[in-house]
Scaffold this motif. Structure first.
Motif, PDB file in Angstrom:
ATOM      1  N   LYS A  20     -16.636  -1.240  -5.152  1.00 26.87           N
ATOM      2  CA  LYS A  20     -15.812  -1.738  -6.249  1.00 26.87           C
ATOM      3  C   LYS A  20     -14.318  -1.492  -6.001  1.00 26.87           C
ATOM      4  CE  LYS A  20     -15.847   2.416  -9.188  1.00 26.87           C
ATOM      5  NZ  LYS A  20     -16.190   2.964 -10.515  1.00 26.87           N
ATOM      6  N   GLY A  21     -13.999  -0.494  -5.167  1.00 32.20           N
ATOM      7  CA  GLY A  21     -12.595  -0.220  -4.885  1.00 32.20           C
ATOM      8  C   GLY A  21     -11.922  -1.368  -4.153  1.00 32.20           C
ATOM      9  N   ILE A  22     -12.629  -1.992  -3.208  1.00 34.20           N
ATOM     10  CA  ILE A  22     -12.061  -3.140  -2.495  1.00 34.20           C
ATOM     11  C   ILE A  22     -11.821  -4.283  -3.474  1.00 34.20           C
ATOM     12  CG2 ILE A  22     -12.433  -4.810  -0.650  1.00 34.20           C
ATOM     13  CD1 ILE A  22     -11.975  -2.001   0.385  1.00 34.20           C
ATOM     14  N   ASP A  23     -12.741  -4.526  -4.370  1.00 34.32           N
ATOM     15  CA  ASP A  23     -12.562  -5.578  -5.376  1.00 34.32           C
ATOM     16  C   ASP A  23     -11.351  -5.288  -6.257  1.00 34.32           C
ATOM     17  OD1 ASP A  23     -14.802  -6.885  -4.414  1.00 34.32           O
ATOM     18  OD2 ASP A  23     -16.163  -5.912  -5.831  1.00 34.32           O
ATOM     19  N   LEU A  24     -11.155  -4.024  -6.630  1.00 33.83           N
ATOM     20  CA  LEU A  24      -9.999  -3.663  -7.441  1.00 33.83           C
ATOM     21  C   LEU A  24      -8.693  -3.937  -6.700  1.00 33.83           C
ATOM     22  CD1 LEU A  24     -11.232  -0.260  -8.966  1.00 33.83           C
ATOM     23  CD2 LEU A  24     -10.882  -2.408 -10.197  1.00 33.83           C
ATOM     24  N   LEU A  25      -8.664  -3.606  -5.406  1.00 37.39           N
ATOM     25  CA  LEU A  25      -7.461  -3.852  -4.606  1.00 37.39           C
ATOM     26  C   LEU A  25      -7.149  -5.335  -4.532  1.00 37.39           C
ATOM     27  CD1 LEU A  25      -5.220  -3.017  -2.600  1.00 37.39           C
ATOM     28  CD2 LEU A  25      -6.947  -3.162  -0.789  1.00 37.39           C
ATOM     29  N   LEU A  26      -8.153  -6.150  -4.256  1.00 36.10           N
ATOM     30  CA  LEU A  26      -7.928  -7.579  -4.099  1.00 36.10           C
ATOM     31  C   LEU A  26      -7.501  -8.230  -5.414  1.00 36.10           C
ATOM     32  CD1 LEU A  26     -10.882  -8.487  -1.707  1.00 36.10           C
ATOM     33  CD2 LEU A  26      -8.527  -7.886  -1.139  1.00 36.10           C
ATOM     34  N   ARG A  27      -7.928  -7.670  -6.531  1.00 32.86           N
ATOM     35  CA  ARG A  27      -7.474  -8.212  -7.808  1.00 32.86           C
ATOM     36  C   ARG A  27      -6.017  -7.844  -8.087  1.00 32.86           C
ATOM     37  NH1 ARG A  27     -12.835  -7.092  -9.962  1.00 32.86           N
ATOM     38  NH2 ARG A  27     -12.136  -5.092 -10.812  1.00 32.86           N
ATOM     39  N   LEU A  28      -5.556  -6.732  -7.536  1.00 26.32           N
ATOM     40  CA  LEU A  28      -4.183  -6.315  -7.749  1.00 26.32           C
ATOM     41  C   LEU A  28      -3.195  -7.036  -6.835  1.00 26.32           C
ATOM     42  CD1 LEU A  28      -4.773  -2.476  -8.143  1.00 26.32           C
ATOM     43  CD2 LEU A  28      -3.965  -4.013  -9.930  1.00 26.32           C
ATOM     44  N   CYS A  29      -3.658  -7.476  -5.672  1.00 24.67           N
ATOM     45  CA  CYS A  29      -2.809  -8.187  -4.716  1.00 24.67           C
ATOM     46  C   CYS A  29      -2.950  -9.700  -4.918  1.00 24.67           C
ATOM     47  CB  CYS A  29      -3.169  -7.819  -3.282  1.00 24.67           C
ATOM     48  SG  CYS A  29      -2.818  -6.098  -2.853  1.00 24.67           S
ATOM     49  N   ASN A  30      -1.933 -10.431  -4.517  1.00 22.11           N
ATOM     50  CA  ASN A  30      -1.922 -11.885  -4.711  1.00 22.11           C
ATOM     51  C   ASN A  30      -2.219 -12.631  -3.415  1.00 22.11           C
ATOM     52  OD1 ASN A  30      -0.984 -11.365  -7.382  1.00 22.11           O
ATOM     53  ND2 ASN A  30       1.115 -11.225  -6.602  1.00 22.11           N
ATOM     54  N   PHE A  31      -3.250 -12.208  -2.685  1.00 24.07           N
ATOM     55  CA  PHE A  31      -3.577 -12.885  -1.436  1.00 24.07           C
ATOM     56  C   PHE A  31      -3.998 -14.323  -1.717  1.00 24.07           C
ATOM     57  CE2 PHE A  31      -4.594  -8.407  -0.073  1.00 24.07           C
ATOM     58  CZ  PHE A  31      -3.483  -8.289   0.740  1.00 24.07           C
ATOM     59  N   ALA A  32      -3.604 -15.219  -0.789  1.00 21.91           N
ATOM     60  CA  ALA A  32      -3.764 -16.646  -1.040  1.00 21.91           C
ATOM     61  C   ALA A  32      -5.213 -17.101  -0.975  1.00 21.91           C
ATOM     62  CB  ALA A  32      -2.912 -17.446  -0.047  1.00 21.91           C
ATOM     63  N   ASN A  33      -6.047 -16.468  -0.143  1.00 21.57           N
ATOM     64  CA  ASN A  33      -7.424 -16.929   0.020  1.00 21.57           C
ATOM     65  C   ASN A  33      -8.279 -15.805   0.593  1.00 21.57           C
ATOM     66  OD1 ASN A  33      -6.782 -16.939   2.852  1.00 21.57           O
ATOM     67  ND2 ASN A  33      -5.835 -18.938   2.542  1.00 21.57           N
ATOM     68  N   ALA A  34      -9.589 -16.104   0.717  1.00 17.84           N
ATOM     69  CA  ALA A  34     -10.543 -15.086   1.164  1.00 17.84           C
ATOM     70  C   ALA A  34     -10.292 -14.681   2.605  1.00 17.84           C
ATOM     71  CB  ALA A  34     -11.970 -15.607   1.006  1.00 17.84           C
TER      72      ALA A  34
END
Length: 491
Positions: free
Chosen positions: A155-169
């Motif tokens: 779940k920590g990786i999911d939390l990080l990706l929600r906080l960052c504005n990366f353009a795609n997977a």
């Protein structure tokens, strides 16, 4: 007691120091002091604000009832200790990440009690390392990390990706691969270059990636104006992050290449005539910026473009960083879980990419998760090749000339003949003048082609050098068969 019966202060200090500290030297001859059963080591000559051995020795003597000693006694005692330590075994010191015994690696949490994370083939745990296995060096750039959370189930990786504005997977999996690479002490990793439109949160995203490794005190910096200051900053921390780059001068570009893959500098030691100081460095590097202009081919092979997009909903800085700090233990725990899983995965080592260690890590990440990191990495390199070609008129001219080559039939000319041919081809379009920086001699052309060789090879144009009994030549050919496949860009 008669004065003759008193033990000299330097002897008291020396006896106390040898009873409470372990002294050793590094390969460059620097002598370090390490408190018994504690992994943090300090150079005995350091006067730094992060705490010197002289200071901790004075405090220990005072707290244990030995009193206060003069500076002369301390100097004489430290001189003797340093001389004795020169004969001891050599042991390295590490900042933030270190190799351990039995295939393990260590992550320094920056805590005063010395607790660190041991990442081993079957998992990870938090413990205080044996001082003879790991010696940590602390500087002002060594921030404290929280104790990582266990059993996060990713779940920590999911939390990080929600906080960052990366353009795609694809960009997300490359960012995760880079973070895993940062936990490896011997794996060179390409430098993420966070790009995107104004307001995409490039600086904020860069800070988040840095603070996962360096703690909440980690931050971005402006690029120093000279090489010496940049090397000093690199040597004092683990991740070096440069913010808001708009131009990469040739010297800075070459230095970044050295930081990513490793190099050494040597300069004269202060107040000496012949002694030198050696500084070895290879560190993870992170860059942010909208556009840095022309990218040199050798740096392009060491970059990892991560594109961000503008968020649909804005948040305040205070709210964003509060959420990040709360999530950091889970983010770190999930990253450690994934690192163990990735290191245990088996995958073939790609042999066609320059950063083969990182490419292998991407392949292991794919084997462990199925994310497609290796294809994303290949595509990112392909996009960087396009950027290099778009910014280099010589590369464009070579590709234009190569369009008329017969596959498998090499063309050989001297460097001077190639210069005349390529110059004529460039100026043949409306008799346009030569651009600034166009090669003026055959030697300059040959050197430019050597830099462009990997970029041109990725576009199916092979450049080679050889010699006949009469002269040297440069050979250009297109290999037989279909041209290299052009992958669809993810950025």
């Amino acid at each position: 007691m008669a004065d003759d019966d008193k033990t000299p202060g330097r002897q008291v200090i020396t006896d106390y120091a040898q009873a409470h500290f372990r002294y050793f030297r590094t390969a460059d001859g620097t002598v370090f002091a390490q408190r018994n059963n504690h992994p943090v080591a300090r150079p005995i000559r350091s006067q730094g604000t992060s705490g010197s051995h002289r200071q901790e020795l004075m405090v220990g003597l005072f707290n244990d009832g030995y009193g206060v000693f003069s500076g002369t006694a301390l100097k004489e005692a430290l001189d003797l200790i340093e001389a004795l330590a020169v004969t001891q075994d050599v042991q390295p010191v590490h900042i933030r990440v270190a190799p351990g015994f039995d295939g393990a690696t260590w992550l320094d949490l920056g805590r005063t009690d010395g607790q660190s994370v041991r990442i081993h083939p079957t998992g990870w745990d938090v413990r205080t390392p044996d001082p003879r296995e790991v010696c940590w060096r602390r500087t002002q750039l060594t921030g404290e990390l929280p104790l990582p959370a266990a059993d996060t189930n990713g779940k920590g990786i999911d939390l990080l990706l929600r906080l960052c504005n990366f353009a795609n997977a694809q960009t997300e999996c490359l960012a995760v691969a880079w973070l895993i690479g940062c936990l490896g002490p011997s794996v060179p990793v390409p430098a993420p270059f966070l790009t995107g439109p104004q307001g995409a949160g490039k600086s904020t995203g860069g800070r988040m990636l840095v603070r996962i490794i360096e703690g909440m005190s980690g931050d971005l910096r402006r690029a120093p104006k000279d090489e010496e200051n940049l090397i000093a900053a690199v040597a004092a921390g683990w991740v070096t992050a440069l913010d808001n780059l708009s131009h990469l001068a040739p010297d800075l570009s070459d230095l970044m290449c050295c930081i990513v893959t490793g190099a050494e500098t040597i300069k004269r030691a202060l107040y000496t005539d012949g002694d030198v100081v050696r500084a070895r460095y290879r560190r993870p590097l992170l860059l942010t910026g909208i556009d840095v202009g022309v990218i040199r081919p050798d740096l392009a092979e060491r970059l990892l473009p991560l594109r961000l997009e503008r968020p649909a909903v804005r948040r305040t800085e205070a709210e964003l960083w509060r959420d990040f700090e709360e999530a950091l233990p889970a983010i770190l725990g999930s990253l450690l879980d994934l690192t163990v899983k990735v290191r245990a995965a088996e995958a073939d080592i790609p042999t066609d990419l320059r950063m083969a260690d990182f490419a292998h890590l991407c392949a292991q990440l794919d084997a462990a998760t199925g994310l497609g990191a290796l294809n994303a990495y290949r595509t990112s390199l392909d996009d960087l090749n396009d950027d290099v070609i778009e910014g280099d008129l010589l590369a464009q001219t070579v590709l234009k000339y190569a369009d008329d080559l017969t596959p498998g039939d090499p063309t050989r000319m001297t460097s001077t003949q190639w210069l005349h041919t390529l110059t004529g081809l460039y100026t043949s379009d409306d008799h346009r003048p030569l651009p600034k920086g166009w090669p003026t001699t055959g030697k300059v052309l040959s050197d430019r082609l050597k830099r462009l060789q990997p970029t041109l090879a990725a576009r199916g144009v092979l450049i080679d050098w050889g010699r006949t009994s009469e002269s040297r030549y440069i050979e250009m050919t297109r290999p037989p068969g279909p041209p290299p496949p052009q992958q669809e860009s993810i950025l």
